[in-house]
Design a protein around this motif. Structure first.
Motif, PDB file in Angstrom:
ATOM      1  N   ASP A   1       0.871  -1.175   0.000  1.00 32.38           N
ATOM      2  CA  ASP A   1       0.000   0.000   0.000  1.00 32.38           C
ATOM      3  C   ASP A   1       0.909   1.226   0.000  1.00 32.38           C
ATOM      4  OD1 ASP A   1      -1.982   1.846   0.265  1.00 32.38           O
ATOM      5  OD2 ASP A   1      -2.298   1.494   2.413  1.00 32.38           O
ATOM      6  N   ILE A   2       1.246   1.691  -1.179  1.00 36.15           N
ATOM      7  CA  ILE A   2       2.139   2.841  -1.315  1.00 36.15           C
ATOM      8  C   ILE A   2       1.333   3.939  -2.015  1.00 36.15           C
ATOM      9  CG2 ILE A   2       4.379   3.662  -2.179  1.00 36.15           C
ATOM     10  CD1 ILE A   2       4.960   1.307  -0.544  1.00 36.15           C
ATOM     11  N   PRO A   3       0.679   4.817  -1.244  1.00 30.91           N
ATOM     12  CA  PRO A   3      -0.248   5.785  -1.847  1.00 30.91           C
ATOM     13  C   PRO A   3       0.470   7.017  -2.407  1.00 30.91           C
ATOM     14  CG  PRO A   3      -0.337   5.970   0.530  1.00 30.91           C
ATOM     15  CD  PRO A   3       0.695   4.908   0.214  1.00 30.91           C
ATOM     16  N   PHE A   4       1.671   6.822  -2.955  1.00 28.60           N
ATOM     17  CA  PHE A   4       2.400   7.941  -3.559  1.00 28.60           C
ATOM     18  C   PHE A   4       3.393   7.367  -4.560  1.00 28.60           C
ATOM     19  CE2 PHE A   4       3.863   6.905   0.764  1.00 28.60           C
ATOM     20  CZ  PHE A   4       5.075   6.313   0.488  1.00 28.60           C
ATOM     21  N   ASP A   5       3.871   8.200  -5.473  1.00 27.81           N
ATOM     22  CA  ASP A   5       4.888   7.775  -6.435  1.00 27.81           C
ATOM     23  C   ASP A   5       6.246   7.893  -5.748  1.00 27.81           C
ATOM     24  OD1 ASP A   5       6.547   7.293  -8.522  1.00 27.81           O
ATOM     25  OD2 ASP A   5       5.837   8.932  -9.802  1.00 27.81           O
ATOM     26  N   VAL A   6       7.028   6.802  -5.734  1.00 30.10           N
ATOM     27  CA  VAL A   6       8.308   6.850  -5.015  1.00 30.10           C
ATOM     28  C   VAL A   6       9.407   7.539  -5.828  1.00 30.10           C
ATOM     29  CG1 VAL A   6       7.819   4.787  -3.658  1.00 30.10           C
ATOM     30  CG2 VAL A   6       9.026   4.557  -5.821  1.00 30.10           C
ATOM     31  N   THR A   7       9.159   7.759  -7.111  1.00 27.90           N
ATOM     32  CA  THR A   7      10.184   8.362  -7.958  1.00 27.90           C
ATOM     33  C   THR A   7      10.590   9.741  -7.433  1.00 27.90           C
ATOM     34  OG1 THR A   7       9.392   7.136  -9.852  1.00 27.90           O
ATOM     35  CG2 THR A   7      10.715   9.089 -10.328  1.00 27.90           C
ATOM     36  N   ASP A   8      11.901   9.932  -7.299  1.00 26.32           N
ATOM     37  CA  ASP A   8      12.499  11.179  -6.807  1.00 26.32           C
ATOM     38  C   ASP A   8      12.202  11.485  -5.335  1.00 26.32           C
ATOM     39  OD1 ASP A   8      13.638  11.557  -9.279  1.00 26.32           O
ATOM     40  OD2 ASP A   8      11.975  12.772 -10.030  1.00 26.32           O
ATOM     41  N   LYS A   9      11.636  10.511  -4.601  1.00 25.68           N
ATOM     42  CA  LYS A   9      11.388  10.734  -3.174  1.00 25.68           C
ATOM     43  C   LYS A   9      12.609  10.302  -2.349  1.00 25.68           C
ATOM     44  CE  LYS A   9       6.962  12.009  -3.115  1.00 25.68           C
ATOM     45  NZ  LYS A   9       6.616  11.814  -4.517  1.00 25.68           N
TER      46      LYS A   9
ATOM     47  N   ALA B   1      15.258  -7.815  -0.472  1.00 26.27           N
ATOM     48  CA  ALA B   1      13.987  -8.020  -1.167  1.00 26.27           C
ATOM     49  C   ALA B   1      13.203  -6.705  -1.226  1.00 26.27           C
ATOM     50  CB  ALA B   1      13.169  -9.098  -0.453  1.00 26.27           C
ATOM     51  N   ALA B   2      13.239  -5.951  -0.128  1.00 26.69           N
ATOM     52  CA  ALA B   2      12.491  -4.689  -0.074  1.00 26.69           C
ATOM     53  C   ALA B   2      13.059  -3.678  -1.066  1.00 26.69           C
ATOM     54  CB  ALA B   2      12.525  -4.123   1.344  1.00 26.69           C
ATOM     55  N   LEU B   3      14.391  -3.645  -1.206  1.00 24.03           N
ATOM     56  CA  LEU B   3      15.003  -2.715  -2.163  1.00 24.03           C
ATOM     57  C   LEU B   3      14.539  -3.037  -3.588  1.00 24.03           C
ATOM     58  CD1 LEU B   3      18.642  -2.482  -0.751  1.00 24.03           C
ATOM     59  CD2 LEU B   3      17.013  -0.602  -0.970  1.00 24.03           C
ATOM     60  N   ASP B   4      14.520  -4.345  -3.926  1.00 25.09           N
ATOM     61  CA  ASP B   4      14.068  -4.730  -5.265  1.00 25.09           C
ATOM     62  C   ASP B   4      12.592  -4.388  -5.467  1.00 25.09           C
ATOM     63  OD1 ASP B   4      16.521  -5.568  -5.976  1.00 25.09           O
ATOM     64  OD2 ASP B   4      16.124  -7.720  -5.810  1.00 25.09           O
ATOM     65  N   ALA B   5      11.782  -4.649  -4.432  1.00 24.33           N
ATOM     66  CA  ALA B   5      10.348  -4.351  -4.536  1.00 24.33           C
ATOM     67  C   ALA B   5      10.128  -2.858  -4.753  1.00 24.33           C
ATOM     68  CB  ALA B   5       9.623  -4.821  -3.272  1.00 24.33           C
ATOM     69  N   LEU B   6      10.912  -2.068  -4.042  1.00 29.94           N
ATOM     70  CA  LEU B   6      10.787  -0.604  -4.133  1.00 29.94           C
ATOM     71  C   LEU B   6      11.188  -0.109  -5.528  1.00 29.94           C
ATOM     72  CD1 LEU B   6      10.027   1.622  -2.117  1.00 29.94           C
ATOM     73  CD2 LEU B   6      12.457   1.891  -1.626  1.00 29.94           C
ATOM     74  N   MET B   7      12.280  -0.669  -6.059  1.00 30.11           N
ATOM     75  CA  MET B   7      12.772  -0.228  -7.370  1.00 30.11           C
ATOM     76  C   MET B   7      11.765  -0.541  -8.474  1.00 30.11           C
ATOM     77  SD  MET B   7      15.503   1.194  -6.623  1.00 30.11           S
ATOM     78  CE  MET B   7      16.441   1.258  -5.124  1.00 30.11           C
TER      79      MET B   7
ATOM     80  N   LEU C   1       8.709  -0.121  -8.233  1.00 35.10           N
ATOM     81  CA  LEU C   1       7.624   0.867  -8.159  1.00 35.10           C
ATOM     82  C   LEU C   1       8.071   2.238  -8.666  1.00 35.10           C
ATOM     83  CD1 LEU C   1       6.146  -0.027  -4.653  1.00 35.10           C
ATOM     84  CD2 LEU C   1       5.331  -0.751  -6.886  1.00 35.10           C
ATOM     85  N   GLY C   2       9.363   2.448  -8.820  1.00 38.42           N
ATOM     86  CA  GLY C   2       9.844   3.751  -9.277  1.00 38.42           C
ATOM     87  C   GLY C   2      11.321   3.906  -8.991  1.00 38.42           C
ATOM     88  N   ARG C   3      11.822   5.146  -9.136  1.00 34.70           N
ATOM     89  CA  ARG C   3      13.248   5.382  -8.925  1.00 34.70           C
ATOM     90  C   ARG C   3      13.405   6.451  -7.855  1.00 34.70           C
ATOM     91  NH1 ARG C   3      17.601   8.453 -10.612  1.00 34.70           N
ATOM     92  NH2 ARG C   3      19.496   7.251 -11.012  1.00 34.70           N
ATOM     93  N   PRO C   4      13.526   6.009  -6.597  1.00 34.40           N
ATOM     94  CA  PRO C   4      13.661   6.981  -5.509  1.00 34.40           C
ATOM     95  C   PRO C   4      14.963   7.776  -5.639  1.00 34.40           C
ATOM     96  CG  PRO C   4      13.252   4.757  -4.674  1.00 34.40           C
ATOM     97  CD  PRO C   4      13.574   4.625  -6.118  1.00 34.40           C
ATOM     98  N   ALA C   5      14.966   9.004  -5.087  1.00 36.70           N
ATOM     99  CA  ALA C   5      16.194   9.799  -5.080  1.00 36.70           C
ATOM    100  C   ALA C   5      17.205   9.163  -4.140  1.00 36.70           C
ATOM    101  CB  ALA C   5      15.878  11.233  -4.654  1.00 36.70           C
ATOM    102  N   VAL C   6      16.748   8.752  -2.959  1.00 37.08           N
ATOM    103  CA  VAL C   6      17.605   8.174  -1.922  1.00 37.08           C
ATOM    104  C   VAL C   6      16.783   7.127  -1.186  1.00 37.08           C
ATOM    105  CG1 VAL C   6      18.812   8.634   0.251  1.00 37.08           C
ATOM    106  CG2 VAL C   6      18.809  10.372  -1.532  1.00 37.08           C
ATOM    107  N   VAL C   7      17.420   6.009  -0.816  1.00 36.18           N
ATOM    108  CA  VAL C   7      16.753   5.053   0.083  1.00 36.18           C
ATOM    109  C   VAL C   7      17.617   4.897   1.326  1.00 36.18           C
ATOM    110  CG1 VAL C   7      15.811   2.736   0.382  1.00 36.18           C
ATOM    111  CG2 VAL C   7      15.787   3.795  -1.886  1.00 36.18           C
ATOM    112  N   GLN C   8      17.001   5.077   2.487  1.00 36.30           N
ATOM    113  CA  GLN C   8      17.702   4.875   3.758  1.00 36.30           C
ATOM    114  C   GLN C   8      16.984   3.784   4.535  1.00 36.30           C
ATOM    115  OE1 GLN C   8      17.225   8.863   5.187  1.00 36.30           O
ATOM    116  NE2 GLN C   8      18.963   9.657   4.011  1.00 36.30           N
TER     117      GLN C   8
END
Lengths: 217, 313
Positions: A129-137, A154-160, A162-169
């Protein structure tokens, strides 16, 4: 302190991750280490964090996240299902309270990205349930315990996907060591050296009726 | 329940309510993947899935193949035309040959009732029944139930009418078992000549009159008149069938005001369903097709998982 026989409903040493032993019960009995007898097996439960220690750790992490990201601009919090979700919601609320601005929260299902599918039975949890676009976030991934690092991978792959985040911490409440992958957390509530034979259980008010971190031997 | 403890999915008659619910919940959680810009998850990488079809199919076969591909499995399609089946290779030998090539799961459609059950005994790999003769078509009933759940919230307590050729319909049989297990009231209506002989053993209410059958129903599932089977005098004429058992707008007023109209396809427009109903506000026929992919993804995932317990955080 000798072994204590508990009521049957508390005792199930075979339950792998979900300890049904209630830390509040242990505290009322004033015991640090506590033995639960289950047939031939004997389990020792030790509480390592209580409600106020968890609250202080989360508050510190919230401040660190704001400091590291220079505010909450483009910041989103994503909890890894199912156990990272309550912590993600708490962190988002703490950050919102401190900064006076809402921080979006999502939850991520990583079941379809795991590397142990051939060994593990298929398991169903709710949809991401990701109610926003992760790209550039600026995404802060949240999980309660960091252990082998495989869930985080696994979470990093799942996140990628969905989009291209600016930074993942990565923010975790407990880092218990034993990493099998080159992954480290950016924010850690408590470093807890453990043996592989032990289990770390995090209880949340939302899911277990109390806040506590337990080591189960 | 969090896992499906079975090798094969052959029918809903032998499945528990909890198993059906698990499949529907899993499928519901996969609908999100279908709406992504990049529809691909890696979980079934390295798994080989064979669709073995002894009967024609567009939607079921495509749906299974798409489901497998979205989950990164490899698919191999075998059908009667152009395979060694035409040289006379038996069903058993065909299965053993394909299993020796390393197939992890077979999706089987066959004109003989029970063929997938036979296959499940022959091969160690998993088998999913994609329609066997006049017996069951479990994935169609599961996608029908998922569509009902999405629109009505739940299945329990609903009145569901299945109209048409019940006797020849594997879709009807699977729906009857599934819906009744989930707590729906199942009504059936069709010419007496097209009701199965064992009808009194099925958990259904039988209606001869379509208008009475439609009274207050939440869902109407309209079956296809299988024209290829209709040369044996089951009813006098297509026109008479259409007059007595065709679903049209006027008739639909007897149902609840938020009735769902479903059809497993392919449709004979103007025979069992009028075009204005098929394309109308109550129809969820294209939703059914989309849900079919999600249901098949769920089954592939639930059947192909391992069985140990690994702890990794």
């Amino acid at each position: 302190m000798g072994p204590v026989r508990l009521r049957r409903c508390f005792v199930n040493a075979n339950v792998h991750r979900d300890s049904t032993v209630n830390a509040a019960f242990l505290l009322t009995h004033g015991q640090e280490g506590f033995f639960v007898r289950d047939g031939a097996m004997s389990t020792q439960v030790t509480q390592v964090m209580d409600e106020s220690e968890i609250r202080r750790a989360l508050t510190r992490i919230a401040h660190e996240i704001i400091e590291r990201n220079k505010g909450v601009q483009n910041l989103v919090i994503v909890g890894i299902q199912s156990r990272g979700v309550p912590m993600a919601q708490r962190l988002a609320k703490l950050i919102s309270d401190i900064e006076g601005a809402q921080v979006p929260v999502g939850s991520l299902n990583v079941a379809l990205y795991r590397d142990d599918f051939d060994k593990h039975p298929a398991r169903t949890i709710s949809a991401s349930d990701i109610p926003f676009d992760v790209t550039d976030k600026r995404v802060v991934l949240v999980d309660e315990v960091l252990y082998t690092g495989r869930t985080t991978r696994a979470a990093l792959d799942a996140l990628m996907d969905l989009g291209r985040p600016a930074v993942v911490q990565l923010a975790v409440l407990i880092d218990r060591g034993h990493r099998e992958l080159p992954i480290r957390a950016d924010y850690v509530g408590k470093n807890l050296p453990t043996s592989r034979k032990e289990r770390v259980d995090v209880h949340w008010v939302e899911t277990h009726g109390e806040d506590a971190v337990l080591i189960v031997k | 329940m969090t896992q499906l403890r079975r090798k094969d999915v052959l029918g809903l008659q032998e499945m528990s309510k909890e198993e059906i619910q698990l499949i529907l919940d899993t499928a519901e959680s996969y609908k999100e993947i279908l709406s992504r810009p990049v529809k691909k998850v890696p979980i079934l990488r390295g798994k080989s899935i064979c669709t073995l079809f002894y009967e024609n199919s567009t939607r079921t076969r495509c749906s299974f193949e798409l489901a497998a591909k979205i989950m990164s499995a490899d698919t191999t399609a075998v059908s009667t035309a152009g395979s060694s089946i035409q040289k006379g290779e038996s069903f058993k030998d065909t299965l053993l040959t394909l299993e020796a090539m390393g197939m992890d799961l077979f999706v089987i459609r066959h004109s003989a009732s029970g063929a997938p059950h036979f296959a499940a005994k022959i091969v160690k790999s998993s088998v999913i029944n994609a329609g066997d003769g006049m017996h069951e078509h479990p994935t169609q009933a599961l996608l029908d139930m998922l569509t009902i759940c999405q629109n009505k919230g739940q299945i329990a307590g609903l009145k569901v009418l299945i109209v048409g050729d019940i006797m020849h319909s594997r879709v009807a049989r699977s729906n009857i078992w599934g819906l009744s297990k989930m707590g729906a009231e199942v009504r059936i209506c069709g010419p007496r000549t097209l009701l199965p002989a064992e009808i009194d053993k099925l958990p259904v209410k039988v209606y001869d009159d379509l208008d009475r059958a439609l009274d207050g129903v939440d869902v109407v599932n309209v079956l296809r008149i299988q024209l290829e089977r209709m040369n044996k005098g089951f009813f006098p004429s297509i026109r008479e069938y259409s007059t007595l058992f065709g679903i049209n707008k006027a008739r639909l007023r007897r149902a609840k005001s938020d009735v769902l109209v479903m059809h497993p396809g392919p449709m004979n427009r103007g025979i069992e369903i009028t075009p204005d109903v098929a394309d109308g506000e109550f129809a969820v026929i294209t939703d059914q097709v989309t849900n079919g992919v999600a249901v098949r993804m769920a089954l592939l995932y639930l059947l192909l998982g391992g069985s140990g317990h690994v702890d990794s955080t």
